[in-house]
Design a protein around this motif. Structure first.
Motif, PDB file in Angstrom:
ATOM      1  N   LYS A 183       0.830  -1.204   0.000  1.00 25.28           N
ATOM      2  CA  LYS A 183       0.000   0.000   0.000  1.00 25.28           C
ATOM      3  C   LYS A 183       0.867   1.257   0.000  1.00 25.28           C
ATOM      4  CE  LYS A 183      -3.215   3.012   1.862  1.00 25.28           C
ATOM      5  NZ  LYS A 183      -3.062   4.271   2.609  1.00 25.28           N
ATOM      6  N   GLU A 184       1.977   1.214   0.710  1.00 24.90           N
ATOM      7  CA  GLU A 184       2.880   2.366   0.747  1.00 24.90           C
ATOM      8  C   GLU A 184       3.427   2.681  -0.643  1.00 24.90           C
ATOM      9  OE1 GLU A 184       5.969   1.728   3.595  1.00 24.90           O
ATOM     10  OE2 GLU A 184       4.611   1.730   5.316  1.00 24.90           O
ATOM     11  N   VAL A 185       3.737   1.635  -1.415  1.00 22.46           N
ATOM     12  CA  VAL A 185       4.259   1.842  -2.773  1.00 22.46           C
ATOM     13  C   VAL A 185       3.199   2.509  -3.645  1.00 22.46           C
ATOM     14  CG1 VAL A 185       5.127   0.703  -4.853  1.00 22.46           C
ATOM     15  CG2 VAL A 185       5.868  -0.092  -2.608  1.00 22.46           C
ATOM     16  N   PHE A 186       1.975   1.988  -3.603  1.00 24.99           N
ATOM     17  CA  PHE A 186       0.895   2.594  -4.389  1.00 24.99           C
ATOM     18  C   PHE A 186       0.625   4.029  -3.945  1.00 24.99           C
ATOM     19  CE2 PHE A 186      -0.352  -1.688  -5.836  1.00 24.99           C
ATOM     20  CZ  PHE A 186      -0.741  -1.402  -7.138  1.00 24.99           C
ATOM     21  N   SER A 187       0.629   4.252  -2.627  1.00 22.78           N
ATOM     22  CA  SER A 187       0.324   5.590  -2.097  1.00 22.78           C
ATOM     23  C   SER A 187       1.387   6.615  -2.471  1.00 22.78           C
ATOM     24  CB  SER A 187       0.178   5.530  -0.573  1.00 22.78           C
ATOM     25  OG  SER A 187      -0.940   4.738  -0.217  1.00 22.78           O
ATOM     26  N   ALA A 188       2.585   6.146  -2.799  1.00 25.20           N
ATOM     27  CA  ALA A 188       3.655   7.065  -3.179  1.00 25.20           C
ATOM     28  C   ALA A 188       3.507   7.575  -4.608  1.00 25.20           C
ATOM     29  CB  ALA A 188       5.015   6.381  -3.010  1.00 25.20           C
ATOM     30  N   ILE A 189       2.762   6.842  -5.448  1.00 25.41           N
ATOM     31  CA  ILE A 189       2.661   7.250  -6.855  1.00 25.41           C
ATOM     32  C   ILE A 189       1.238   7.561  -7.302  1.00 25.41           C
ATOM     33  CG2 ILE A 189       4.777   6.081  -7.580  1.00 25.41           C
ATOM     34  CD1 ILE A 189       3.089   3.757  -8.615  1.00 25.41           C
ATOM     35  N   ALA A 190       0.229   6.880  -6.745  1.00 27.63           N
ATOM     36  CA  ALA A 190      -1.143   7.040  -7.234  1.00 27.63           C
ATOM     37  C   ALA A 190      -1.700   8.454  -7.077  1.00 27.63           C
ATOM     38  CB  ALA A 190      -2.057   6.016  -6.550  1.00 27.63           C
ATOM     39  N   PRO A 191      -1.506   9.133  -5.927  1.00 23.39           N
ATOM     40  CA  PRO A 191      -2.062  10.487  -5.784  1.00 23.39           C
ATOM     41  C   PRO A 191      -1.543  11.473  -6.829  1.00 23.39           C
ATOM     42  CG  PRO A 191      -1.419   9.611  -3.644  1.00 23.39           C
ATOM     43  CD  PRO A 191      -0.879   8.663  -4.673  1.00 23.39           C
ATOM     44  N   ILE A 250      -8.002   1.944  -6.077  1.00 22.58           N
ATOM     45  CA  ILE A 250      -7.129   0.771  -5.919  1.00 22.58           C
ATOM     46  C   ILE A 250      -7.283   0.263  -4.487  1.00 22.58           C
ATOM     47  CG2 ILE A 250      -4.730  -0.051  -5.974  1.00 22.58           C
ATOM     48  CD1 ILE A 250      -4.216   2.474  -7.830  1.00 22.58           C
ATOM     49  N   LEU A 251      -7.432  -1.038  -4.327  1.00 22.94           N
ATOM     50  CA  LEU A 251      -7.564  -1.613  -2.987  1.00 22.94           C
ATOM     51  C   LEU A 251      -6.501  -2.681  -2.778  1.00 22.94           C
ATOM     52  CD1 LEU A 251      -9.140  -1.881  -0.316  1.00 22.94           C
ATOM     53  CD2 LEU A 251     -10.556  -3.617  -1.436  1.00 22.94           C
ATOM     54  N   VAL A 252      -5.778  -2.555  -1.674  1.00 25.51           N
ATOM     55  CA  VAL A 252      -4.802  -3.563  -1.253  1.00 25.51           C
ATOM     56  C   VAL A 252      -5.427  -4.305  -0.074  1.00 25.51           C
ATOM     57  CG1 VAL A 252      -2.464  -3.984  -0.425  1.00 25.51           C
ATOM     58  CG2 VAL A 252      -2.908  -2.069  -1.991  1.00 25.51           C
ATOM     59  N   ALA A 253      -5.508  -5.629  -0.163  1.00 28.35           N
ATOM     60  CA  ALA A 253      -6.287  -6.370   0.838  1.00 28.35           C
ATOM     61  C   ALA A 253      -5.672  -7.723   1.154  1.00 28.35           C
ATOM     62  CB  ALA A 253      -7.718  -6.566   0.323  1.00 28.35           C
ATOM     63  N   THR A 254      -6.027  -8.200   2.338  1.00 25.78           N
ATOM     64  CA  THR A 254      -5.768  -9.594   2.695  1.00 25.78           C
ATOM     65  C   THR A 254      -7.062 -10.374   2.439  1.00 25.78           C
ATOM     66  OG1 THR A 254      -6.302  -9.022   4.985  1.00 25.78           O
ATOM     67  CG2 THR A 254      -3.963  -9.158   4.397  1.00 25.78           C
ATOM     68  N   PRO A 255      -6.976 -11.682   2.170  1.00 27.41           N
ATOM     69  CA  PRO A 255      -8.168 -12.434   1.750  1.00 27.41           C
ATOM     70  C   PRO A 255      -9.325 -12.408   2.746  1.00 27.41           C
ATOM     71  CG  PRO A 255      -6.181 -13.696   1.321  1.00 27.41           C
ATOM     72  CD  PRO A 255      -5.766 -12.516   2.132  1.00 27.41           C
ATOM     73  N   GLY A 256      -9.017 -12.588   4.042  1.00 28.45           N
ATOM     74  CA  GLY A 256     -10.082 -12.656   5.037  1.00 28.45           C
ATOM     75  C   GLY A 256     -10.899 -11.384   5.109  1.00 28.45           C
ATOM     76  N   ARG A 257     -10.209 -10.234   5.195  1.00 31.44           N
ATOM     77  CA  ARG A 257     -10.932  -8.968   5.298  1.00 31.44           C
ATOM     78  C   ARG A 257     -11.616  -8.611   3.973  1.00 31.44           C
ATOM     79  NH1 ARG A 257     -11.720  -4.899   9.020  1.00 31.44           N
ATOM     80  NH2 ARG A 257     -11.632  -6.681  10.418  1.00 31.44           N
TER      81      ARG A 257
END
Length: 514
Positions: A118-126, A175-182
């Motif tokens: 998520k940190e990687v995406f947050s560094a470029i997506a905005p 964009i959503l970064v997720a673990t399977p359970g949640r």
């Protein structure tokens, strides 16, 4: 004869002619074709001035006239830059979208990995107007819902008929970064959460996610996204963007079509340093004309600049040898891997009872709460902790800058485990060392294990006998402190159970009286 008796694993036809990532060279950002200038600026702020070979190879297959025509399977060593390899083209492709809805889903097996991605995406997506969400169970589901779903405000002072009003929910992230359970929690219970407009599905650490069921998340996601491709939409339970926007999306589409369908095919990208070749497992992903990108002809690959060493000693002397090795490494950042969470706890406790080692040593394992693990990991990243004693919770994908050494206190049973452990060092083209403690009877088995990665160079690392002997008095004292600590923890645990049991009985008696 021995080889002929080994079980042969069938290889899928598309895996026989992969693209060799090692043939690509690093590419400066200013020479990368089609890169959005806003993303180039964001990358430079991250300290990225050029892309690694795997990133260049993926970019070539995803950006341009033939963009994402095939699903991508990426098998590349740890530390080679796989996260940015998929994050950058996805963000670039989504940058042209004008309607906000969930377009890209990235699934990872653990919270720690998800936070890192998520940190990687947050560094470029905005930089291109995209927002990134996280669904990992680190906070309450209510907090996550408030971040993922936007509920329209009703005008004050107006009386609405509850039977006529239709509240429309709007997705708050692209964009959503997720673990399977949640992820499954949101699919099953969160109003307004939908995969109706999904364009990209990334399955990171694929072999682990396929090996563990995780509430059947994969068939559920594929079923929902297949409905999109067939022009079928989820039930009215999931209401996404405003009616006008939704009609525009359904009528005209928001991306290029696929085989004359209004909705495009959902593009899948699967990644691992040890990608499975099992046809039955890969079949679960329902891949579309998959393209394999891998580094060289070997299935198992260690980081290019990794140096491997072995240390041979008796089991009872392993802690002494470990302390002597840590002293020899003089405070360099190290991760010590054990075979279980129990061993991690005992070893960490023992090392911290070893007198004045002038090293900050912390435990990192699945026994700890997420908040404790995150705090420990941040301290390790910042250099406040020099030695992390870890279970295999740290083996996959975790990226901590400046780890110079990995120490296998317990020999890994499988080559995959060795690769993922060793891959915590020698990342991004840097050098690093991996030390493995062995008992005499394990030496031959360890040699065979390394040969699976074509690694025949693992010299013996010798420690001065005087450094071992000088530690013996401290070792005896540390063992005594460890025993006291374990007994104290057991006693505390029993008191907690007893207290809970008494509370339960009192509650039961009160219920009967009522």
């Amino acid at each position: 004869m021995e080889n002929s008796k080994q079980k042969s694993v069938p290889v899928l036809p598309w895996m026989r002619s992969p693209i060799d990532v090692s043939l690509f060279e690093e590419c400066p950002l200013n020479l990368l074709p089609c890169l959005d200038p806003r993303l180039e600026e964001a990358l430079l702020k991250m300290g990225v001035s050029s892309l690694f070979p795997v990133q260049v190879a993926v970019w070539q297959e995803t950006i341009g006239p033939g963009a994402f025509e095939r699903d991508l399977c990426i098998n590349s060593p740890t530390g080679s830059g796989k996260t940015l390899a998929y994050a950058l083209p996805i963000v670039q492709m989504l940058s042209a979208r004008t309607v906000k809805c969930l377009r890209a889903l990235v699934v990872l097996p653990t919270r720690d990995l998800a936070l890192q991605v998520k940190e990687v995406f947050s560094a470029i997506a905005p930089a291109v107007g995209l927002s990134v969400g996280l669904a990992v169970g680190q906070t309450s589901i209510a907090d996550e819902i408030s971040q993922l779903i936007k509920r329209p405000k009703l005008e004050a002072g107006i009386c609405y008929d509850p039977e006529e009003i239709r509240v429309e929910f709007q997705t708050n992230v692209d964009i959503l970064v997720a673990t399977p359970g949640r992820l499954m929690d949101h699919i099953n219970t969160t109003k307004g959460f939908t995969l109706e407009h999904l364009s990209y599905l990334v399955v990171d650490e694929t072999d682990r996610l396929l090996r563990e069921a995780y509430q059947s998340w994969l068939p559920t996601v594929l079923q929902l996204t297949c409905s999109n491709e067939d022009g079928l939409f989820p039930s009215a339970r999931t209401v996404t963007p405003t009616l006008g926007s939704l009609q525009t999306i359904r009528r005209n589409g928001v991306e290029r079509g696929f085989k004359d369908k209004t909705y495009p095919r959902v593009v899948k990208m699967i990644l691992s340093a040890t990608l499975t070749q099992d046809p039955s497992k890969l079949a679960q992903l329902d891949l579309h004309h998959p393209l394999l990108l891998t580094t060289g002809p070997r299935r198992y690959q260690l980081p290019e600049k990794l140096k491997s060493y072995k240390l041979i000693c008796e089991s009872k002397l392993k802690p002494l040898y470990l302390v002597a090795l840590l002293q020899e490494l003089k405070g360099e950042k190290c991760i010590v891997f054990t075979s279980s969470v129990e061993s991690t706890h005992r070893l960490s406790t023992l090392l911290n009872a070893f007198g004045d080692l002038q090293l900050q040593i912390k435990e990192y394992s699945g026994l700890q709460r997420q908040s404790v693990r995150s705090k420990t990991l941040n301290a390790f990243r910042n250099g406040e902790v020099q030695v992390l004693v870890s279970s295999d919770a740290m083996t996959r994908g975790m990226d901590v800058e400046g780890v110079m050494n990995v120490i296998n206190y317990d020999m890994p049973a499988y080559i995959k485990t060795y690769i993922h452990r060793a891959g915590r060092t020698a990342r991004a083209g840097k050098t690093g060392c991996c030390f493995t403690f062995l008992r005499k009877h394990e030496v031959k088995r360890f040699k065979k294990l390394l040969q699976k990665a074509d690694n025949n160079s693992c010299p013996l690392h010798c420690l001065p006998s005087e450094s071992i002997e000088s530690l013996r008095p401290f070792y005896s004292s540390a063992l005594g402190k460890l025993k006291e600590c374990i007994e104290s923890e057991k006693s505390k645990h029993h008191r907690t159970i007893s207290k809970s049991s008494r509370a339960g009985k009192v509650s039961g008696v009160n219920n009967q009286k009522q």
